[in-house]
Design a protein around this motif. Structure first.
Motif, mmCIF file in Angstrom:
data_model
loop_
_atom_site.group_PDB
_atom_site.id
_atom_site.type_symbol
_atom_site.label_atom_id
_atom_site.label_comp_id
_atom_site.label_asym_id
_atom_site.label_seq_id
_atom_site.Cartn_x
_atom_site.Cartn_y
_atom_site.Cartn_z
ATOM 1 N N GLY A 116 -27.628 15.626 -12.450
ATOM 2 C CA GLY A 116 -26.222 15.415 -12.785
ATOM 3 C C GLY A 116 -25.981 15.580 -14.263
ATOM 4 O O GLY A 116 -26.894 15.874 -15.041
ATOM 5 N N ALA A 117 -24.735 15.372 -14.653
ATOM 6 C CA ALA A 117 -24.364 15.480 -16.063
ATOM 7 C C ALA A 117 -24.977 14.338 -16.865
ATOM 8 O O ALA A 117 -24.991 13.189 -16.406
ATOM 9 C CB ALA A 117 -22.842 15.464 -16.208
ATOM 10 N N LEU A 118 -25.468 14.667 -18.041
ATOM 11 C CA LEU A 118 -26.019 13.639 -18.929
ATOM 12 C C LEU A 118 -24.894 13.113 -19.808
ATOM 13 O O LEU A 118 -24.775 13.436 -20.991
ATOM 14 C CB LEU A 118 -27.157 14.225 -19.774
ATOM 15 C CG LEU A 118 -28.340 14.794 -18.985
ATOM 16 C CD1 LEU A 118 -29.426 15.295 -19.939
ATOM 17 C CD2 LEU A 118 -28.921 13.759 -18.034
ATOM 18 N N ASP A 119 -24.039 12.299 -19.199
ATOM 19 C CA ASP A 119 -22.947 11.676 -19.945
ATOM 20 C C ASP A 119 -22.895 10.190 -19.624
ATOM 21 O O ASP A 119 -23.607 9.708 -18.734
ATOM 22 C CB ASP A 119 -21.608 12.367 -19.664
ATOM 23 C CG ASP A 119 -21.213 12.321 -18.190
ATOM 24 O OD1 ASP A 119 -21.510 11.313 -17.518
ATOM 25 O OD2 ASP A 119 -20.608 13.287 -17.704
ATOM 26 N N GLN A 120 -22.063 9.464 -20.347
ATOM 27 C CA GLN A 120 -22.044 8.007 -20.209
ATOM 28 C C GLN A 120 -21.664 7.570 -18.805
ATOM 29 O O GLN A 120 -22.161 6.560 -18.295
ATOM 30 C CB GLN A 120 -21.066 7.411 -21.228
ATOM 31 C CG GLN A 120 -21.567 7.480 -22.664
ATOM 32 C CD GLN A 120 -20.642 6.765 -23.635
ATOM 33 O OE1 GLN A 120 -19.534 6.379 -23.276
ATOM 34 N NE2 GLN A 120 -21.094 6.596 -24.870
ATOM 35 N N GLY A 121 -20.798 8.329 -18.143
ATOM 36 C CA GLY A 121 -20.368 7.957 -16.810
ATOM 37 C C GLY A 121 -21.481 7.969 -15.777
ATOM 38 O O GLY A 121 -21.395 7.291 -14.758
ATOM 39 N N LYS A 122 -22.542 8.745 -16.051
ATOM 40 C CA LYS A 122 -23.677 8.822 -15.124
ATOM 41 C C LYS A 122 -24.792 7.830 -15.473
ATOM 42 O O LYS A 122 -25.770 7.706 -14.739
ATOM 43 C CB LYS A 122 -24.271 10.233 -15.123
ATOM 44 C CG LYS A 122 -23.281 11.327 -14.774
ATOM 45 C CD LYS A 122 -22.857 11.280 -13.334
ATOM 46 C CE LYS A 122 -22.006 12.498 -12.971
ATOM 47 N NZ LYS A 122 -21.507 12.468 -11.595
ATOM 48 N N SER A 123 -24.672 7.170 -16.621
ATOM 49 C CA SER A 123 -25.628 6.131 -17.055
ATOM 50 C C SER A 123 -27.083 6.595 -17.092
ATOM 51 O O SER A 123 -27.984 5.866 -16.653
ATOM 52 C CB SER A 123 -25.515 4.895 -16.161
ATOM 53 O OG SER A 123 -24.202 4.424 -16.072
#
Length: 372
Positions: A207-214
């Motif tokens: 998945g995306a490596l962003d804050q929403g994915k923790s």
């Protein structure tokens, strides 16, 4: 003379090919060719080449050819509207399927001028997304524009409830269609071997490596796991704003030999095939197609009890190991439990819910009802 086939135009995909977008490309590939003529409109900013993802008979309209310094901002939006006007007046699609929030205003304007139908496909929890990005002022705009769509398709009951409660959308206009898996495609792509040898047990994040994915929470939990479990590796398949800080954490804590960053992959399925446990730490997903892909490979699934649409199916079929997203300790304990359990054949129980044939039938029904 009006074409006998229904012309269906999907406006996408975005720069990063999300799971939701990949599902819509599958729709274009599987629509009944006797009844529908599929079109793909590549909007400005769609810089990633998706040519290998759809069939040769999908008619492509490439708006990316607009001059590069106009690819974003108000000028790009104006030019894209003009591009769509030319498209409507020449090829005249009967139905547009739109899945990008910023074009709600554009298509609301076009509907006032032309006899077109618009299906808004919303793959996220909009209220959560707007709050997280600090764009609370867009709530009123969304409440005005979303009802302009002829129909709205969402991938989960959770996403439908958000539209009804946060944006006051008439629930009769909303259809829940779970995102689908093209199992034939997964089988073909997973036949490719991963050129990497390791005897370790693999924890996989896709998945995306962003804050929403923790992903940071998972990395911290993995550090704790390595203190009590030998022979583990953590693989990140995906890219995003958090990658640099994650890599720095790996270096600072001497984890370089056990954590790998594979970046964005056009074929993530060879990684699923090699993994031992799939870990999903997302705070929010309208659906979360990676969870279903992990189930296809019968992986033990560790998933967060959060705003994730696919959790509906995992709980319905009693698949996976849920954990409290607020507790790193609970994540560590849940991953350890998953590692100790034998792999079970879990996909058979939910296959019907995510069948591509069922998805296409439901989408075709929405298209037909919209035209009726």
């Amino acid at each position: 003379m009006k074409a006998t086939k229904v012309r269906v135009a999907y406006v996408g995909p975005p720069l990063a090919l999300s799971g939701s977008t990949m599902v819509m490309l599958d729709v274009l590939n599987h629509l009944d060719r006797d009844r529908y003529e599929p079109h793909l409109v590549l909007r400005p900013g769609a810089g990633m080449d998706a040519a290998h993802l759809f069939r040769d008979d999908v008619i492509v309209h490439d708006a990316r050819r607009m001059r590069t310094w106009w690819s974003r901002g108000p000028i790009a939006d104006y030019r894209f509207e003009k591009y769509l006007v030319d498209l409507i007046e020449t090829d005249c699609p009967d139905v547009f399927i739109v899945d990008h929030r910023k074009y709600n205003y554009l298509f609301a304007n076009l509907k006032r001028r032309y006899d077109i139908r618009v299906i808004n496909r919303i793959g996220t929890i909009i209220s959560w997304r707007l709050r997280q990005t600090g764009r609370n002022g867009e709530f009123d705009t969304a409440r005005r524009l979303l009802p302009c769509s002829d129909a709205i398709v969402v991938p989960s009951t959770l996403a439908k409830e958000d539209l009804v409660e946060s944006f006051h959308i008439d629930e009769r206009k909303i259809t829940v269609i779970y995102n689908a898996l093209d199992c034939d495609k997964l089988s073909r792509y997973s036949a490719e071997e991963l050129d990497y040898q390791s005897e370790a047990k693999i924890l996989l994040f896709v998945g995306a490596l962003d804050q929403g994915k923790s992903p940071g929470l998972l990395l911290e939990a993995f550090r704790d796991l390595t203190r009590v479990n030998d022979g583990l590796e953590l693989w990140f398949v995906g890219d995003g704003d958090e990658r640099r800080s994650l890599q720095k954490y790996v270096q600072d804590h001497d984890l370089t030999s056990s954590v790998r960053f594979w970046g964005w992959q056009s074929n993530p399925y060879k990684f699923f095939k090699r993994a031992d446990v799939f870990v999903h730490t997302s705070q929010m997903d309208g659906f979360g197609i990676a969870l279903m892909e992990a189930a296809y490979f019968n992986l033990p699934i560790v998933y967060s009890e959060a705003l994730v649409g696919a959790n509906e199916l995992l709980k319905k079929h009693r698949i996976g190991y849920p954990f409290d997203l607020r507790s790193k300790r609970d994540l560590v304990a849940t991953v350890r439990a998953a590692l100790e359990q034998p792999r079970k054949k879990c996909f058979a129980s939910l296959e019907a819910d995510v069948s591509i044939d069922r998805f296409i039938q439901q989408m075709e029904a929405v298209i037909d009802e919209t035209l009726a």
